[in-house]
Design an enzyme around this catalytic site. Structure first.
Site, PDB file in Angstrom:
ATOM      1  N   ASP A 442      15.092   3.990  11.587  1.00 40.61           N
ATOM      2  CA  ASP A 442      14.594   4.772  10.469  1.00 40.61           C
ATOM      3  C   ASP A 442      15.618   4.831   9.334  1.00 40.61           C
ATOM      4  O   ASP A 442      16.827   4.878   9.557  1.00 40.61           O
ATOM      5  CB  ASP A 442      14.280   6.199  10.958  1.00 40.61           C
ATOM      6  CG  ASP A 442      13.756   7.086   9.866  1.00 40.61           C
ATOM      7  OD1 ASP A 442      12.672   6.791   9.336  1.00 40.61           O
ATOM      8  OD2 ASP A 442      14.436   8.081   9.524  1.00 40.61           O
ATOM      9  N   GLU A 495      13.418  -0.177   9.018  1.00 43.55           N
ATOM     10  CA  GLU A 495      12.659   0.395   7.918  1.00 43.55           C
ATOM     11  C   GLU A 495      13.613   0.409   6.724  1.00 43.55           C
ATOM     12  O   GLU A 495      14.443   1.293   6.596  1.00 43.55           O
ATOM     13  CB  GLU A 495      12.185   1.827   8.244  1.00 43.55           C
ATOM     14  CG  GLU A 495      11.290   2.388   7.154  1.00 43.55           C
ATOM     15  CD  GLU A 495      11.490   3.864   6.885  1.00 43.55           C
ATOM     16  OE1 GLU A 495      10.691   4.438   6.130  1.00 43.55           O
ATOM     17  OE2 GLU A 495      12.445   4.453   7.415  1.00 43.55           O
TER      18      GLU A 495
END
Length: 767
Positions: A442, A495
């Site tokens: 993330d 990401e």
């Protein structure tokens, strides 16, 4: 009458007086040491209990003494290990709870038990302070490999031996180099920081081995900072499980207990994932489905999810499940992206073995499991990592580097060795103990840049005056190297939303080393396009084609994630313009286009049933929608897309190879039609992909083909089976004969009617 002292008497009196003074001073010194020890014990500030408690050399003479600190005990008895009768009784040397016994004839150490007698009853136990060696075991090799962090630190189930008698218990180690004292607090010591002081090591770790403790025991640490001030009770940074609010206590876990049954799956996962089909279903476990119990809604457990979610994924044909963060986190509203326990699976849905069961069942059903991993930041909850030992032990000290303004959270100090080891270990444990197949990392962009979401003057440049965080870049490279070295069949996914070069290139080629990268540009452009009224889409045609300009720079995943259906962005169906039918048709056409486009696929839960409302983490999906044909049609389309995608290697095998894709027409913005071909590596399978993004059918649409022969429709998103209009494409029930009509640079072509707001796949019959 006073007697006169002679010279000879004076000569004798002088040394006697000196000796008496020495004895008095020694007694005072002993008294001072005793008083100091009592003070430290009462204040829970003793840093060296192995030197003050347990079986010690007798400082007064021969043999040994045993010293025990047992506040509240009335009497203490000494037992040889497993003996039924006491050997002796301790002398209470201080009413606050210090007991001592002298063993002048003892010539070597032995293993013993204590029986503490309280007003409420007796407590017989093996004294922890006689186990120095096992308490320190593994510390000297801790930094030889990152996985040693979770194999050494935290609460480890250990067994030592006294002769042929096994003594099992739990060894605790916590890193807190700037603390002046640390105590283990747990159920058996009444959460009293005075009772179980831990020993400081040479490298800043605090250790203790507690016999007879077992898996399931809850515990925390009580720390004093550099000034001796008590800090908030801390959960174990390397704890393997935790209780939820309000306790947040860590829990001892036996990671060797679960018996796995996924050998066949793991053996099948060899090979480069770039050449494999990958259709990922992103799920938030707490809100996929809820159950009503006693009139209240509750989340499903890991085992309930195994019984319901896995068959659903099999029915729809997904290859992988991506689980939003399940590292322990305190606040439900963070969706898991503010984790406190990076080594602990959240106990919202069950214990560690329950999660292993869930993963095991996924594997046995042929579904890979990806977990979101959050190394970019952590929350300021007092029981967590923030100012762990009274200093910024895990975070950058300067708030211009150590505090994230967007998420009100701390940022890890990626340059500190203890933090780097900690983070990489927290990734590896998911692959090791939980058999996870991949890690989606993330907020990578926030790690790469010092000025991420900061204005001028709010960030500190690197040594070269730039905005790259060299420490984070180095960490991400090391993380990827360790994952692929130790678990070559796993995958890592970034990401990352910027143009940072080489995110998914190997580190030996100068990249960050990720296996894949989310294509956030494709997602933003295509959603912007599909939300536009079809009347004006011709002015935005490039938004659907531009991704192929840079597609081969990375190994992209096409993500329609949770972030696109929250915070006022609307559901995927809700984004679509037009009336009810057009909105549903738009979504179907878009999904078909996505599956045809190069890159692996990811869709957030609810898209497959055309969810009408935004995602709400506090409740389940709107499953009642499946009572209606429109939503049944979207689900059936999803199932067919996954089936066709997996069964045709042209859709995935050459995702990142130029020969796997060919434009037929990327410039027909006036009609808002896109045409291209997908091919496999051997070039013996070719699928023509056509998308019409207007509500006007394109009758007599001509598209180029390579060979003469019959071409059949293998998917039409406008089919009545999907709640489409079933607009007639031609006279031959979806089969079209190629003609010697040059078109789009090829010698042959076929002619068909392209349905409104549709995506159509065709291939040559028999190929």
């Amino acid at each position: 009458m006073n007697k006169k002292v002679t010279k000879s008497e004076k000569k004798v009196a002088k040394p006697v007086k000196k000796a008496a003074v020495k004895i008095v001073k020694k007694q005072e010194s002993v008294h001072d040491e005793h008083a100091s020890l009592i003070s430290l014990l009462n204040a829970a500030r003793l840093p060296n209990p192995f030197e003050q408690l347990g079986l010690l050399k007798n400082p007064k003479g021969k043999g040994f003494i045993i010293r025990a600190w047992l506040p509240g005990a009335l009497k203490v008895e000494l037992y040889a290990l497993s003996e039924k009768k006491p050997q002796a009784e301790f002398k209470q040397t201080d009413p606050s709870g210090l007991f001592e016994i002298e063993l002048p004839t003892l010539t070597e150490k032995f293993t013993y038990e204590l029986n503490a007698i309280y007003e409420s009853g007796n407590h017989r136990f093996v004294d922890p302070y006689q186990f120095h060696d096992i308490a320190f075991d593994g510390l000297s090799t801790l930094h030889e490999a990152p996985q040693n962090v979770y194999k050494t630190l935290g609460a480890q189930l250990k067994t030592t031996y006294a002769g042929d008698q096994a003594i099992s218990g739990v060894r605790f180690i916590v890193y807190a180099p700037n603390a002046t004292s640390v105590s283990l607090i747990t159920e058996f010591n009444h959460w009293d920081g005075r009772r179980q002081p831990m020993q400081r090591s040479w490298c800043g770790h605090w250790v203790i081995f507690v016999p007879d403790l077992k898996a399931g025991c809850a515990y925390k640490f009580e720390l004093k900072d550099g000034l001796g001030n008590r800090l908030p009770h801390k959960a174990d940074p390397v704890g393997f499980q935790a209780e939820l609010y309000p306790s947040h206590s860590s829990i001892v876990v036996d990671h060797d207990q679960y018996q796995w049954n996924d050998d066949a799956w793991r053996a099948s996962q060899k090979g480069d994932k770039r050449y494999s089909a990958m259709s990922i279903y992103e799920v938030h476990l707490g809100s996929w489905k809820r159950k009503i119990e006693n009139g209240k809604e509750r989340m499903l457990t890991y085992r309930e999810l195994a019984a319901e979610l896995i068959p659903y994924l099999v029915e729809l044909g997904y290859t992988h499940l991506e689980v939003m963060p399940i590292s322990e986190f305190p606040f439900d509203g963070s969706w898991g992206y503010q984790p406190v326990g990076l080594f602990a699976a959240t106990s919202r849905f069950g214990d560690a073995d329950d999660l292993k069961y869930f993963v095991d069942q996924c594997h046995q059903a042929g579904i890979g499991v990806i977990v979101d991993w959050v190394p970019a930041h952590f929350p300021s909850d007092p029981h967590g990592l923030a100012r762990f030992d009274g200093t910024p032990l895990y975070e950058y000290e300067d708030p211009r580097r150590g505090w994230h303004p967007d998420w009100n959270s701390y940022i890890y100090d990626f340059g500190r060795d203890n933090v780097r080891q900690f983070l990489v270990a927290s990734a590896l444990i998911w692959l090791d103990k939980f058999h996870i197949d991949g890690l989606r990392v993330d907020a990578v962009a926030s790690m790469l840049y010092w000025d991420y979401s900061r204005e001028e003057g709010e960030w500190v440049p690197n040594l070269d005056g730039g905005n790259h965080n060299y420490e984070a870049i180095s960490l991400l490279k090391w993380f990827n190297e360790e994952v692929y070295r130790q678990y070559p069949n796993a995958m890592t996914i970034a990401e990352e939303s910027t143009a940072f070069a080489g995110v998914s290139k190997p580190t030996f080629e100068g990249g960050l080393g990720f296996g894949f990268k989310w294509n956030m540009g494709w997602m933003h452009d295509t959603l912007s396009y599909i939300e536009t009224d079809p009347m004006y889409r011709k002015y935005h045609h490039h938004e659907m084609t531009f991704a192929m300009v840079y597609h081969y720079n990375e190994h992209f995943v096409l993500p329609i994630s949770h972030d696109e259906v929250v915070h006022g962005k609307n559901s995927m169906l809700g984004k679509m313009p037009g009336d009810e039918w057009q909105a549903a048709a738009n979504l179907r056409a878009y999904m078909g286009y996505m599956y045809a486009h190069p890159g692996k696929k990811l869709n957030f839960m609810g898209t497959e049933i055309a969810q009408t409302s935004e995602w709400n983490h506090n409740t389940g999906l709107d499953w009642h929608l499946l009572e209606f044909d429109k939503h049944k049609g979207q689900k059936l389309l999803t199932s067919d897309l996954n089936r066709i995608y997996k069964n045709n290697s042209a859709f995935y095998e050459a995702d990142y190879d130029h020969k796997g894709f060919e434009w037929l027409d990327h410039s027909d913005g006036e009609k808002s039609v896109i045409a291209f071909v997908r091919k496999n590596l051997q070039q013996d399978q070719k699928i023509i992909c056509l998308s019409n993004f207007t509500p006007l059918p394109r009758d007599g649409y001509r598209v180029a083909v390579d060979q003469l022969g019959d071409y059949e429709v293998i998917l039409n998103s406008d089919s009545e089976y999907y709640w489409g209009s079933n607009y007639p494409m031609g006279d031959n029930l979806g089969v079209f004969a190629a003609e010697r009509q040059p078109w789009q640079g090829k010698e042959y072509s076929i002619k068909l009617n392209l349905p409104p707001l549709s995506t159509v796949f065709l291939c040559k019959k028999g190929s």
